[in-house]
Enzyme design. Structure first.
Site, PDB file in Angstrom:
ATOM      1  N   ALA A  69       0.857  -1.184   0.000  1.00 53.00           N
ATOM      2  CA  ALA A  69       0.000   0.000   0.000  1.00 53.00           C
ATOM      3  C   ALA A  69       0.894   1.235   0.000  1.00 53.00           C
ATOM      4  O   ALA A  69       2.050   1.182   0.439  1.00 53.00           O
ATOM      5  CB  ALA A  69      -0.898  -0.022   1.231  1.00 53.00           C
ATOM      6  N   GLY A 113       0.891  -5.013   1.030  1.00 54.65           N
ATOM      7  CA  GLY A 113      -0.350  -5.125   0.257  1.00 54.65           C
ATOM      8  C   GLY A 113      -0.137  -5.762  -1.106  1.00 54.65           C
ATOM      9  O   GLY A 113      -1.070  -6.323  -1.680  1.00 54.65           O
ATOM     10  N   GLU A 116      -0.386  -9.370  -0.466  1.00 57.82           N
ATOM     11  CA  GLU A 116      -1.797  -9.669  -0.180  1.00 57.82           C
ATOM     12  C   GLU A 116      -2.627  -9.658  -1.461  1.00 57.82           C
ATOM     13  O   GLU A 116      -3.515 -10.504  -1.643  1.00 57.82           O
ATOM     14  CB  GLU A 116      -2.339  -8.645   0.827  1.00 57.82           C
ATOM     15  CG  GLU A 116      -1.670  -8.795   2.183  1.00 57.82           C
ATOM     16  CD  GLU A 116      -2.079  -7.692   3.153  1.00 57.82           C
ATOM     17  OE1 GLU A 116      -1.780  -6.521   2.873  1.00 57.82           O
ATOM     18  OE2 GLU A 116      -2.700  -8.014   4.171  1.00 57.82           O
ATOM     19  N   GLU A 136       4.828  -5.099   7.195  1.00 59.21           N
ATOM     20  CA  GLU A 136       4.053  -4.027   7.846  1.00 59.21           C
ATOM     21  C   GLU A 136       4.502  -3.761   9.273  1.00 59.21           C
ATOM     22  O   GLU A 136       4.428  -2.638   9.758  1.00 59.21           O
ATOM     23  CB  GLU A 136       2.563  -4.386   7.838  1.00 59.21           C
ATOM     24  CG  GLU A 136       1.888  -4.288   6.477  1.00 59.21           C
ATOM     25  CD  GLU A 136       1.954  -5.562   5.667  1.00 59.21           C
ATOM     26  OE1 GLU A 136       2.781  -6.462   5.994  1.00 59.21           O
ATOM     27  OE2 GLU A 136       1.183  -5.677   4.708  1.00 59.21           O
TER      28      GLU A 136
HETATM   29  C1  HXC Z   1       5.083   4.364  -1.333  1.00 57.53           C
HETATM   30  C2  HXC Z   1       6.990   3.374  -2.104  1.00 57.53           C
HETATM   31  C3  HXC Z   1       6.604   2.128  -1.555  1.00 57.53           C
HETATM   32  C4  HXC Z   1       5.359   2.080  -0.842  1.00 57.53           C
HETATM   33  C5  HXC Z   1       8.505   1.877  -2.501  1.00 57.53           C
HETATM   34  N1  HXC Z   1       8.166   3.153  -2.691  1.00 57.53           N
HETATM   35  N2  HXC Z   1       7.571   1.232  -1.810  1.00 57.53           N
HETATM   36  N3  HXC Z   1       6.229   4.472  -2.006  1.00 57.53           N
HETATM   37  N4  HXC Z   1       4.641   3.227  -0.776  1.00 57.53           N
HETATM   38  N5  HXC Z   1       4.884   0.961  -0.307  1.00 57.53           N
HETATM   39  C6  HXC Z   1       8.931   4.178  -3.400  1.00 57.53           C
HETATM   40  C7  HXC Z   1      10.163   4.606  -2.624  1.00 57.53           C
HETATM   41  O1  HXC Z   1       9.824   5.571  -1.658  1.00 57.53           O
HETATM   42  C8  HXC Z   1      11.014   5.165  -3.716  1.00 57.53           C
HETATM   43  O2  HXC Z   1      10.558   6.459  -4.036  1.00 57.53           O
HETATM   44  C9  HXC Z   1      10.702   4.259  -4.897  1.00 57.53           C
HETATM   45  O3  HXC Z   1       9.448   3.666  -4.610  1.00 57.53           O
HETATM   46  C10 HXC Z   1      11.730   3.174  -5.079  1.00 57.53           C
HETATM   47  O4  HXC Z   1      11.874   2.488  -3.861  1.00 57.53           O
HETATM   48  P1  HXC Z   1      13.304   2.187  -3.176  1.00 57.53           P
HETATM   49  O5  HXC Z   1      13.048   1.981  -1.729  1.00 57.53           O
HETATM   50  O6  HXC Z   1      14.263   3.251  -3.545  1.00 57.53           O
HETATM   51  O7  HXC Z   1      13.695   0.833  -3.901  1.00 57.53           O
HETATM   52  P2  HXC Z   1      14.623  -0.333  -3.346  1.00 57.53           P
HETATM   53  O8  HXC Z   1      15.812   0.236  -2.640  1.00 57.53           O
HETATM   54  O9  HXC Z   1      14.850  -1.238  -4.500  1.00 57.53           O
HETATM   55  O10 HXC Z   1      13.759  -1.071  -2.238  1.00 57.53           O
HETATM   56  C11 HXC Z   1      12.601  -1.777  -2.620  1.00 57.53           C
HETATM   57  C12 HXC Z   1      11.769  -2.113  -1.357  1.00 57.53           C
HETATM   58  C13 HXC Z   1      11.494  -0.797  -0.579  1.00 57.53           C
HETATM   59  C14 HXC Z   1      12.542  -3.075  -0.467  1.00 57.53           C
HETATM   60  C15 HXC Z   1      10.475  -2.786  -1.810  1.00 57.53           C
HETATM   61  O11 HXC Z   1      10.974   0.195  -1.503  1.00 57.53           O
HETATM   62  C16 HXC Z   1      10.514  -0.942   0.525  1.00 57.53           C
HETATM   63  O12 HXC Z   1      10.834  -1.467   1.583  1.00 57.53           O
HETATM   64  N6  HXC Z   1       9.302  -0.461   0.308  1.00 57.53           N
HETATM   65  C17 HXC Z   1       8.265  -0.492   1.309  1.00 57.53           C
HETATM   66  C18 HXC Z   1       7.697  -1.879   1.398  1.00 57.53           C
HETATM   67  C19 HXC Z   1       6.651  -1.947   2.454  1.00 57.53           C
HETATM   68  O13 HXC Z   1       6.892  -1.651   3.653  1.00 57.53           O
HETATM   69  N7  HXC Z   1       5.455  -2.358   2.064  1.00 57.53           N
HETATM   70  C20 HXC Z   1       4.328  -2.455   2.979  1.00 57.53           C
HETATM   71  C21 HXC Z   1       3.554  -1.186   2.982  1.00 57.53           C
HETATM   72  S1  HXC Z   1       2.297  -1.263   4.158  1.00 57.53           S
HETATM   73  P3  HXC Z   1      11.610   7.682  -4.278  1.00 57.53           P
HETATM   74  O14 HXC Z   1      10.726   8.859  -4.497  1.00 57.53           O
HETATM   75  O15 HXC Z   1      12.463   7.757  -3.059  1.00 57.53           O
HETATM   76  O16 HXC Z   1      12.385   7.258  -5.503  1.00 57.53           O
HETATM   77  C22 HXC Z   1       1.104  -2.107   3.435  1.00 57.53           C
HETATM   78  C23 HXC Z   1      -0.126  -2.155   4.261  1.00 57.53           C
HETATM   79  C24 HXC Z   1      -0.946  -3.306   3.856  1.00 57.53           C
HETATM   80  O17 HXC Z   1       1.192  -2.604   2.361  1.00 57.53           O
HETATM   81  C25 HXC Z   1      -2.230  -3.243   4.551  1.00 57.53           C
HETATM   82  C26 HXC Z   1      -3.356  -2.915   3.662  1.00 57.53           C
HETATM   83  C27 HXC Z   1      -3.152  -3.163   2.278  1.00 57.53           C
END
Ligand code: HXC
Length: 262
Positions: A69, A113, A116, A136
């Site tokens: 998400a 997400g 999921e 998460e």
């Molecule tokens: C918003 C995101 C994002 C996310 C990545 N980006 N994931 N933006 N929401 N979930 C953005 C980053 O900020 C970054 O933007 C760009 O995408 C590239 O990501 P990087 O981190 O630079 O890439 P990398 O180093 O290759 O790492 C990949 C990654 C990491 C390991 C997947 O991006 C990451 O940990 N993302 C978050 C994953 C996460 O926590 N997901 C769960 C979310 S909570 P910029 O502008 O800096 O280039 C969730 C809730 C579920 O899903 C419940 C209901 C659905």
């Protein structure tokens, strides 16, 4: 409807085609926000209603199926925001009402997400670079789109608990060993393999495809006796279809069946 965050197309030369939805927010690794989820729901419903489509593939980019998400959008939400607006329930669950099979073709990150969403599909074919996880906990929340329910059903309690409590990601081979994905294929073959499976499904009679999906899904929602009874009733009902007569007559007479999807 025109889409900004997804791309839709169909593939296949026969009467029934494969509907393909590609998540397309590459700069954000396909982070799932409200607009994207609204568009996805609309596209899935349109393919489901289209008689020329027999199966659907949901995919992302090489680097990310979806990285979860949209954290930027979620960061400011209060309890009142998410509760009053029915966050997730409002527009993430369209996929559960889709009757045609939906295959997730996953390459790169399918986390939070994104994992999921892949698990809401009927099965997952993974590229060898795919990575799955529920991180998460690192954000001070828990999975909120069914992850705590579908992951244990897919991989067992021990591995699901470990992944959800630690936020560790697993690679494609571990996901296959654990039963989360049906197959792992080389990245460059992912779409060919998913299309092959989807076109195979398109070639079968629609009533039996619907019944197969309903019956397997029932196994997650009921006890064994109820589930087997549900399967038996659907199985019996298929003997009322023209496709059952056609499929069996074709086998007996050593010819290719011509299903009419009725
Ligand atoms: C918003 C995101 C994002 C996310 C990545 N980006 N994931 N933006 N929401 N979930 C953005 C980053 O900020 C970054 O933007 C760009 O995408 C590239 O990501 P990087 O981190 O630079 O890439 P990398 O180093 O290759 O790492 C990949 C990654 C990491 C390991 C997947 O991006 C990451 O940990 N993302 C978050 C994953 C996460 O926590 N997901 C769960 C979310 S909570 P910029 O502008 O800096 O280039 C969730 C809730 C579920 O899903 C419940 C209901 C659905």
């Amino acid at each position: 409807m025109t889409y900004e965050m997804i791309i839709t197309r169909t593939e296949g030369a026969d009467a029934r085609k494969v509907g393909i939805v590609t998540l397309n927010r590459p700069k954000q690794l396909n982070a799932l926000n409200n607009q994207l989820m609204d568009e996805l729901g609309s596209a899935l419903k349109a393919f489901d209603a289209d008689d020329s489509v027999g199966c659907i593939i949901l995919t992302g980019s090489e680097k990310a199926f979806a990285a979860g998400a949209d954290i930027g959008a979620m960061a400011q939400y209060s309890f009142a925001d998410v509760y009053n607006n029915d966050y997730i329930t409002r527009n993430w669950e369209h996929i559960r009402s889709i009757r045609k099979p939906v295959i997730a073709a996953v390459s790169g990150f399918a986390v939070g997400g994104g994992c999921e969403l892949a698990m809401m599909c009927d099965f997952i074919i993974a590229a060898d670079n795919a990575r799955f996880g529920q991180p998460e906990i690192k954000l001070g929340i828990i999975p909120g789109a069914g992850g705590t329910q579908r992951l244990p059903r897919a991989v067992g309690k021990a591995k699901a608990m470990e992944l959800i409590l630690t936020g560790r990601m697993m690679d494609a081979l571990e996901a296959e060993r654990a039963g989360l994905v049906s197959r792992v294929v080389p990245l460059e073959k992912l779409m060919d393999e998913a299309l092959g499976a989807a076109l195979m499904i398109c070639s079968y009679g629609q009533p039996s495809v619907f019944a197969a999906k309903e019956a397997v899904n029932r196994s997650f929602d009921s006890g064994l006796s109820d589930g087997v009874m549900f399967e038996r009733r659907l199985f019996h009902a298929l003997f009322a279809t023209e496709d059952q007569k056609e499929g069996m007559d074709a086998f007996v007479n050593k010819r290719k069946p011509a299903f009419k999807h009725r």
